[in-house]
Structures are given as structure tokens and as C-alpha cells.
Design a protein around this motif. Sequence first.
Motif, short mmCIF file in Angstrom:
data_model
loop_
_atom_site.label_atom_id
_atom_site.label_comp_id
_atom_site.label_asym_id
_atom_site.label_seq_id
_atom_site.Cartn_x
_atom_site.Cartn_y
_atom_site.Cartn_z
N THR A 64 -2.33 -6.54 -0.57
CA THR A 64 -2.73 -6.56 0.77
C THR A 64 -1.38 -6.26 1.44
OG1 THR A 64 -2.48 -8.86 1.27
CG2 THR A 64 -4.62 -7.89 0.40
N SER A 65 -1.53 -5.69 2.66
CA SER A 65 -0.11 -5.69 3.48
C SER A 65 -0.43 -5.23 4.92
CB SER A 65 0.86 -4.50 2.87
OG SER A 65 2.06 -4.15 3.67
N HIS A 113 -13.86 -13.41 0.19
CA HIS A 113 -14.66 -13.24 -0.93
C HIS A 113 -14.01 -14.29 -1.85
CE1 HIS A 113 -16.39 -10.23 1.28
NE2 HIS A 113 -17.45 -10.44 0.72
N GLY A 114 -13.23 -15.06 -1.89
CA GLY A 114 -12.62 -16.02 -2.84
C GLY A 114 -11.47 -15.73 -3.54
N TYR A 115 -10.79 -14.74 -3.17
CA TYR A 115 -9.50 -13.88 -3.58
C TYR A 115 -8.38 -15.09 -3.00
CZ TYR A 115 -11.53 -9.97 -5.27
OH TYR A 115 -12.36 -9.00 -5.93
N GLN A 116 -7.31 -15.31 -3.95
CA GLN A 116 -6.30 -16.35 -3.49
C GLN A 116 -5.00 -15.54 -3.71
OE1 GLN A 116 -6.76 -20.07 -5.73
NE2 GLN A 116 -8.32 -20.76 -4.06
N SER A 117 -4.02 -15.85 -2.92
CA SER A 117 -2.80 -15.34 -3.03
C SER A 117 -2.08 -15.83 -4.32
CB SER A 117 -1.81 -15.52 -1.87
OG SER A 117 -0.39 -15.13 -2.18
N ASP A 118 -1.59 -14.77 -5.06
CA ASP A 118 -1.02 -15.12 -6.55
C ASP A 118 0.37 -14.90 -6.63
OD1 ASP A 118 -1.09 -15.85 -9.38
OD2 ASP A 118 -0.79 -13.52 -9.77
N ASP A 119 0.71 -13.95 -5.69
CA ASP A 119 2.30 -13.64 -5.54
C ASP A 119 2.66 -12.88 -4.23
OD1 ASP A 119 4.97 -13.22 -6.46
OD2 ASP A 119 4.63 -12.06 -8.01
N SER A 120 3.70 -12.76 -3.70
CA SER A 120 4.06 -12.33 -2.66
C SER A 120 5.42 -11.64 -2.47
CB SER A 120 3.97 -13.28 -1.24
OG SER A 120 4.78 -14.33 -1.55
N ALA A 121 5.62 -10.68 -1.51
CA ALA A 121 6.94 -10.08 -1.35
C ALA A 121 6.96 -9.52 0.21
CB ALA A 121 7.17 -8.97 -2.30
N ALA A 122 8.34 -9.49 0.60
CA ALA A 122 8.59 -9.06 1.97
C ALA A 122 8.46 -7.61 1.85
CB ALA A 122 9.92 -9.33 2.45
N GLY A 181 5.38 -8.89 3.87
CA GLY A 181 4.04 -9.24 4.10
C GLY A 181 3.08 -8.79 3.19
N TYR A 182 3.79 -8.37 2.02
CA TYR A 182 2.82 -8.15 0.73
C TYR A 182 2.17 -9.50 0.12
CZ TYR A 182 4.57 -3.50 0.59
OH TYR A 182 4.72 -1.97 0.98
N ASP A 183 1.07 -9.49 -0.21
CA ASP A 183 0.23 -10.49 -0.90
C ASP A 183 -0.40 -10.04 -1.99
OD1 ASP A 183 0.30 -13.30 -0.01
OD2 ASP A 183 0.39 -12.25 1.84
N LEU A 184 -0.33 -10.46 -3.34
CA LEU A 184 -1.16 -10.18 -4.40
C LEU A 184 -2.30 -11.15 -4.63
CD1 LEU A 184 -1.41 -8.23 -6.87
CD2 LEU A 184 -0.08 -9.87 -8.13
N MET A 185 -3.36 -10.41 -4.34
CA MET A 185 -4.63 -11.25 -4.04
C MET A 185 -5.37 -11.23 -5.66
SD MET A 185 -3.97 -12.42 -1.17
CE MET A 185 -5.88 -13.16 -0.63
N LEU A 186 -5.93 -12.48 -5.86
CA LEU A 186 -6.64 -12.66 -7.17
C LEU A 186 -7.73 -13.33 -7.27
CD1 LEU A 186 -6.53 -12.50 -10.32
CD2 LEU A 186 -5.03 -14.59 -10.36
N PRO A 226 5.99 -3.39 -3.65
CA PRO A 226 4.94 -3.40 -4.60
C PRO A 226 3.82 -2.19 -4.39
CG PRO A 226 5.49 -5.44 -3.32
CD PRO A 226 6.24 -4.44 -2.66
N TYR A 227 3.93 -1.39 -3.16
CA TYR A 227 2.70 -0.48 -2.87
C TYR A 227 2.93 0.65 -4.26
CZ TYR A 227 0.60 3.46 -0.18
OH TYR A 227 -0.14 4.27 0.23
N GLY A 228 4.11 0.97 -4.54
CA GLY A 228 4.22 1.70 -5.68
C GLY A 228 4.32 3.03 -5.62
#
Length: 255
Positions: A121-122, A136-145, A147-152, A225-227
Motif C-alpha cells: 500500500t502507498s 480484512h485482517g491484514y497487518q503491516s509486516d514491513d514499511s518504507a518511506a 508511506g509504503y506498507d507491506l500488508m500481510l 517498493p512499487y517496483g
Amino acid sequence: MTQLHSNPIITVTAETVEKHGFFCKMSARKTSAWKRKKAWLDARFAEGLQLRLLGNKERGFIEFIPGKFAWRGIENADDFVVIHCLWVVGKSKGNGFSTQLLNEAEEWARENGYKGVVALTSSGNWLIDKGILTHHGYQSDDSAAPGYDLMLKSSSPADPPRLSGNWSAKAAAFGPGMTVLHSAQCPYLEDAVTHARAAPETLDIPFRAIEITSAAEARTLVPNPYGVFSLIHDGREISSHYLLAKQILPLIARD
């Protein structure tokens, strides 16, 4: 309160993508951007990419893929499914269709033996809204500036996916001038390259456009992270999302 509706889901395959399209650029099938995205999909279907569209003329889709082949800056994701895009727009919003599409990815992951589902997300890119995933029960697993969040969402939280990192070093590797990294994963990025090219031409700055052509390059070359998109000036990323030339010029001047 959101009213939940069930809607027919269209599963797009290599055999049916010409018929159904892929939601984005639906009215621009003759453009090179549409054709490049279709060619990209043709190659990805063989890797397990899944594409679902809302039926009954509703407007929305989800694109997801086994983590090993994900075009995001995510590592350690081979045992997970990665959502590239989830988008519901216009009159289709507010009817629970995002939930229905998200369920498609989660069900496919379970049926195919994956440990869970991951999504990036961003606030700056065309990525999934974080609130939908949290609901829906996803949690932030990692982040980066910035405002990026890796949701798991996973039943096996041990050894989860993570963002690939080393963003500054990746940007520095491109050296002086203006570099735009882009991919056919998003068909709108061809327009973004056009705008990116106009800005350095105005200032007589060296410019080059480099296409990201594999999931491995998205992880190892792109400094975010967008890649699949990055604007880099003199070895520093100035944006990871689509900007107009008039928005890029102040960023170059500030650098």
C-alpha cells in the motif's frame, strides 16, 4: 454502512484476455500501452498470474500472482501470493466488490497451498487502500518511506515476506542526469515516461528511459517498493509515481 452485493466474477486467461481486456485502458486497445500490457500479461499467465474482473458492467478488477514472480520490491515471498492491483471505481464503489475481489485472491492462495496473501500500500501510487486491507485482517509486516506498507494476512507468521530495501544505493547506481524506470505492468506508465522526458529536455539535462523487463529487475534495480516506476535525478529518487512535467521541474530544481 457499506451495502454488500455479490457480483459475477470474470476470470481472464491467456485465451480470453483479448475478449475481456484487463480493465485499464479499456477504450484504448489500439495504443501501444494497451498492446504492451497485453504482451506482459501473456507472459505472466504462464507464471500463474490471476486476473479477475467484475461482471455485469460493474467497474473493478484484481491482479495477483505467486510471490516468486511478483513485480514489486518484495523478497522472501515464494510461499505467498502477492496482489499487484485492486481497484473498484465509479458507481461500483461502496457495494462490497473490493471484498469480493479480495476473497478471490485469498481463496486462490488457500486452494494452491500458499501461506497467505501480501499486498503493498502507498498514498502516492495506484495501489490498494490500506484501510481495506486492515478491515480484512491484514497487518503491516514491513514499511518504507514515503508511506509504503507491506500488508500481510497469513496463518504462518514465521519468516514473512519483507521489502527488498537498499533504496538509496539502488538510486545512486544510475548516476548523473535524469533516469526513468518503467514497466508494462501498469499501462499508464507509458504516458508517465512521456511526461518525465519533457522535464529534462526543458532544462537540457541528460535523460534515459529504462524498461524493467522482469520481476527480478523490479526487486534489484528499482529504488522503491512499487517496483515498476521510478524517477531518478543525479542518483536520487525524486518520485515513485506518475507526475506531469510541470510537477517534475520543481523537484529537479530543488535537487
